[in-house]
Design a protein around this motif. Structure first.
Motif, PDB file in Angstrom:
ATOM      1  N   GLY A  85       0.824  -1.192   0.000  1.00 28.45           N
ATOM      2  CA  GLY A  85       0.000   0.000   0.000  1.00 28.45           C
ATOM      3  C   GLY A  85       0.862   1.246   0.000  1.00 28.45           C
ATOM      4  O   GLY A  85       2.070   1.208   0.266  1.00 28.45           O
ATOM      5  N   SER A  86       0.230   2.389  -0.283  1.00 27.05           N
ATOM      6  CA  SER A  86       0.944   3.666  -0.363  1.00 27.05           C
ATOM      7  C   SER A  86      -0.067   4.797  -0.221  1.00 27.05           C
ATOM      8  O   SER A  86      -1.278   4.554  -0.240  1.00 27.05           O
ATOM      9  N   PRO A  87       0.375   6.056  -0.103  1.00 26.11           N
ATOM     10  CA  PRO A  87      -0.585   7.166  -0.036  1.00 26.11           C
ATOM     11  C   PRO A  87      -1.493   7.247  -1.256  1.00 26.11           C
ATOM     12  O   PRO A  87      -2.578   7.820  -1.188  1.00 26.11           O
ATOM     13  N   GLN A  88      -1.066   6.679  -2.376  1.00 29.26           N
ATOM     14  CA  GLN A  88      -1.876   6.668  -3.592  1.00 29.26           C
ATOM     15  C   GLN A  88      -2.673   5.380  -3.759  1.00 29.26           C
ATOM     16  O   GLN A  88      -3.301   5.159  -4.788  1.00 29.26           O
ATOM     17  N   GLY A  89      -2.650   4.528  -2.768  1.00 32.95           N
ATOM     18  CA  GLY A  89      -3.324   3.246  -2.865  1.00 32.95           C
ATOM     19  C   GLY A  89      -2.336   2.134  -3.151  1.00 32.95           C
ATOM     20  O   GLY A  89      -1.120   2.273  -2.916  1.00 32.95           O
ATOM     21  N   LEU A  90      -2.799   1.012  -3.649  1.00 29.86           N
ATOM     22  CA  LEU A  90      -1.913  -0.120  -3.931  1.00 29.86           C
ATOM     23  C   LEU A  90      -0.890   0.263  -4.991  1.00 29.86           C
ATOM     24  O   LEU A  90      -1.230   0.750  -6.070  1.00 29.86           O
ATOM     25  N   ALA A  91       0.390   0.055  -4.667  1.00 25.36           N
ATOM     26  CA  ALA A  91       1.497   0.458  -5.552  1.00 25.36           C
ATOM     27  C   ALA A  91       1.759  -0.662  -6.557  1.00 25.36           C
ATOM     28  O   ALA A  91       2.621  -1.523  -6.346  1.00 25.36           O
ATOM     29  N   ILE A  92       1.022  -0.647  -7.653  1.00 27.04           N
ATOM     30  CA  ILE A  92       1.095  -1.715  -8.643  1.00 27.04           C
ATOM     31  C   ILE A  92       2.514  -1.875  -9.182  1.00 27.04           C
ATOM     32  O   ILE A  92       2.982  -2.983  -9.442  1.00 27.04           O
ATOM     33  N   GLU A  93       3.234  -0.760  -9.316  1.00 27.64           N
ATOM     34  CA  GLU A  93       4.581  -0.803  -9.884  1.00 27.64           C
ATOM     35  C   GLU A  93       5.581  -1.506  -8.967  1.00 27.64           C
ATOM     36  O   GLU A  93       6.680  -1.877  -9.404  1.00 27.64           O
ATOM     37  N   LEU A  94       5.211  -1.725  -7.703  1.00 27.75           N
ATOM     38  CA  LEU A  94       6.101  -2.404  -6.753  1.00 27.75           C
ATOM     39  C   LEU A  94       5.657  -3.837  -6.471  1.00 27.75           C
ATOM     40  O   LEU A  94       6.137  -4.462  -5.534  1.00 27.75           O
ATOM     41  N   ALA A  95       4.732  -4.357  -7.273  1.00 30.91           N
ATOM     42  CA  ALA A  95       4.254  -5.728  -7.077  1.00 30.91           C
ATOM     43  C   ALA A  95       5.398  -6.723  -7.249  1.00 30.91           C
ATOM     44  O   ALA A  95       6.250  -6.571  -8.134  1.00 30.91           O
ATOM     45  N   THR A  96       5.428  -7.740  -6.395  1.00 37.16           N
ATOM     46  CA  THR A  96       6.411  -8.819  -6.504  1.00 37.16           C
ATOM     47  C   THR A  96       5.679 -10.151  -6.621  1.00 37.16           C
ATOM     48  O   THR A  96       4.523 -10.282  -6.224  1.00 37.16           O
ATOM     49  N   HIS A  97       6.383 -11.146  -7.132  1.00 35.47           N
ATOM     50  CA  HIS A  97       5.815 -12.450  -7.468  1.00 35.47           C
ATOM     51  C   HIS A  97       6.602 -13.510  -6.721  1.00 35.47           C
ATOM     52  O   HIS A  97       7.828 -13.415  -6.606  1.00 35.47           O
TER      53      HIS A  97
ATOM     54  N   GLU B 144      11.189  -6.190   3.414  1.00 35.55           N
ATOM     55  CA  GLU B 144      11.009  -5.033   2.543  1.00 35.55           C
ATOM     56  C   GLU B 144      12.313  -4.723   1.829  1.00 35.55           C
ATOM     57  O   GLU B 144      13.383  -4.727   2.437  1.00 35.55           O
ATOM     58  N   THR B 145      12.240  -4.458   0.526  1.00 39.91           N
ATOM     59  CA  THR B 145      13.425  -4.106  -0.248  1.00 39.91           C
ATOM     60  C   THR B 145      13.700  -2.611  -0.125  1.00 39.91           C
ATOM     61  O   THR B 145      12.914  -1.853   0.435  1.00 39.91           O
ATOM     62  N   MET B 146      14.825  -2.175  -0.690  1.00 41.90           N
ATOM     63  CA  MET B 146      15.219  -0.767  -0.602  1.00 41.90           C
ATOM     64  C   MET B 146      14.197   0.158  -1.262  1.00 41.90           C
ATOM     65  O   MET B 146      14.002   1.289  -0.832  1.00 41.90           O
ATOM     66  N   ASN B 147      13.531  -0.318  -2.312  1.00 40.40           N
ATOM     67  CA  ASN B 147      12.585   0.551  -3.027  1.00 40.40           C
ATOM     68  C   ASN B 147      11.172   0.477  -2.466  1.00 40.40           C
ATOM     69  O   ASN B 147      10.262   1.106  -2.996  1.00 40.40           O
ATOM     70  N   GLY B 148      10.982  -0.309  -1.385  1.00 38.87           N
ATOM     71  CA  GLY B 148       9.674  -0.393  -0.753  1.00 38.87           C
ATOM     72  C   GLY B 148       8.841  -1.578  -1.169  1.00 38.87           C
ATOM     73  O   GLY B 148       7.726  -1.763  -0.652  1.00 38.87           O
ATOM     74  N   ALA B 149       9.329  -2.393  -2.098  1.00 41.46           N
ATOM     75  CA  ALA B 149       8.602  -3.609  -2.477  1.00 41.46           C
ATOM     76  C   ALA B 149       8.675  -4.623  -1.340  1.00 41.46           C
ATOM     77  O   ALA B 149       9.607  -4.616  -0.530  1.00 41.46           O
ATOM     78  N   LEU B 150       7.684  -5.508  -1.276  1.00 41.98           N
ATOM     79  CA  LEU B 150       7.640  -6.548  -0.256  1.00 41.98           C
ATOM     80  C   LEU B 150       7.980  -7.895  -0.876  1.00 41.98           C
ATOM     81  O   LEU B 150       7.474  -8.242  -1.946  1.00 41.98           O
ATOM     82  N   VAL B 151       8.842  -8.644  -0.197  1.00 40.66           N
ATOM     83  CA  VAL B 151       9.217  -9.979  -0.647  1.00 40.66           C
ATOM     84  C   VAL B 151       9.066 -10.942   0.526  1.00 40.66           C
ATOM     85  O   VAL B 151       8.895 -10.518   1.676  1.00 40.66           O
ATOM     86  N   LEU B 152       9.103 -12.231   0.229  1.00 38.39           N
ATOM     87  CA  LEU B 152       8.996 -13.245   1.266  1.00 38.39           C
ATOM     88  C   LEU B 152      10.368 -13.812   1.580  1.00 38.39           C
ATOM     89  O   LEU B 152      11.138 -14.149   0.670  1.00 38.39           O
ATOM     90  N   GLY B 153      10.682 -13.918   2.871  1.00 36.36           N
ATOM     91  CA  GLY B 153      11.951 -14.469   3.312  1.00 36.36           C
ATOM     92  C   GLY B 153      11.806 -15.908   3.764  1.00 36.36           C
ATOM     93  O   GLY B 153      10.999 -16.674   3.250  1.00 36.36           O
ATOM     94  N   GLY B 154      12.588 -16.271   4.777  1.00 37.59           N
ATOM     95  CA  GLY B 154      12.612 -17.641   5.244  1.00 37.59           C
ATOM     96  C   GLY B 154      11.395 -18.013   6.065  1.00 37.59           C
ATOM     97  O   GLY B 154      10.582 -17.166   6.440  1.00 37.59           O
ATOM     98  N   GLY B 155      11.287 -19.304   6.345  1.00 32.66           N
ATOM     99  CA  GLY B 155      10.166 -19.788   7.146  1.00 32.66           C
ATOM    100  C   GLY B 155      10.161 -21.294   7.228  1.00 32.66           C
ATOM    101  O   GLY B 155      11.120 -21.962   6.820  1.00 32.66           O
ATOM    102  N   ASP B 156       9.093 -21.834   7.763  1.00 35.66           N
ATOM    103  CA  ASP B 156       8.965 -23.271   7.984  1.00 35.66           C
ATOM    104  C   ASP B 156       7.892 -23.851   7.073  1.00 35.66           C
ATOM    105  O   ASP B 156       6.946 -23.168   6.681  1.00 35.66           O
ATOM    106  N   ASP B 157       8.038 -25.126   6.748  1.00 35.16           N
ATOM    107  CA  ASP B 157       7.027 -25.888   6.021  1.00 35.16           C
ATOM    108  C   ASP B 157       6.486 -26.953   6.971  1.00 35.16           C
ATOM    109  O   ASP B 157       7.254 -27.673   7.612  1.00 35.16           O
TER     110      ASP B 157
END
Length: 215
Positions: free
Chosen positions: A126-138, A195-208
């Motif tokens: 999210g951002s002040p302009q709403g969902l930041a489509i340009e920062l979407a990650t996969h 969170e990356t330097m440009n503000g995008a969100l990514v997934l890190g480590g975890g358990d299965d």
């Protein structure tokens, strides 16, 4: 208020089997939640996961004190710069939202359990302009674990806790249902948000987890 495909407010073409509204999520994506005169301005995301031969799409309705603003975008996987939109992806099958990076704006996670061999997730901050489509990650499983029928993201939730043991940092954690994993015996993945330097969100480590982990 009734929202239907094919109306002036919603747009699109209603077709048999589209299933507009099969998944819904509300969030404070632009930080404009107001507690003034009894109004609470949440935004609404509506999924149509079987649109376009089950490729799937989302529509965003921004909240305001006067009600929904019917000018939000309609999104497909193609629009997010991460994956092609193909029949059977079921983009929008499940969604979850929360302030994962603690910046005051809710973020959105969207599943496409039929995408990219065994399913994929898209994360939009999210951002002040709403969902930041340009920062979407996969996000998908690694190639050697990404198998047809896994259906990654068939169910989604999130929580606050630790991955990596009792001494690890408390963080926001995505909980991912993968019912087709291991020959459809099923699994649940937990992944830490980063969170990356440009503000995008990514997934890190975890358990299965599988049923065996719970006896």
């Amino acid at each position: 208020t009734v929202l239907r495909q094919g109306t002036l407010e919603v747009g699109g073409t209603p077709e048999e089997g589209d299933r507009f509204g099969e998944a819904l999520i509300a969030g404070n994506f632009n930080g404009d939640r107001l507690q003034n005169a009894g109004y609470s301005c949440f935004d609404l995301v509506v999924a149509t996961p079987r649109e376009n031969d089950q490729a799937g799409e989302l529509q965003i309705f921004e909240g305001s004190p006067g009600g929904f603003r019917f000018t939000g975008p309609i999104l497909h996987l193609d629009d997010l710069g991460a994956s092609e939109s193909d029949p059977g992806d079921r983009f929008g099958h499940t969604m979850t939202a929360g302030d994962f990076n603690q910046d005051g704006f809710d973020d959105l996670v969207i599943s496409a359990p039929g995408d990219s061999v065994g399913g994929s997730l898209t994360i939009i901050p999210g951002s002040p302009q709403g969902l930041a489509i340009e920062l979407a990650t996969h996000w998908t499983q690694p190639d050697d674990e990404n198998e047809v029928g896994d259906e990654l993201g068939f169910a989604l939730s999130w929580t606050v806790g630790r991955v990596g043991g009792r001494q690890s940092e408390i963080s926001r954690i995505l909980v991912i249902g993968v019912p087709g994993e291991n020959g459809a015996s099923g699994a649940v993945f937990t992944r830490r948000f980063s969170e990356t330097m440009n503000g995008a969100l990514v997934l890190g480590g975890g358990d299965d987890w599988t049923l065996n982990d719970f006896g």
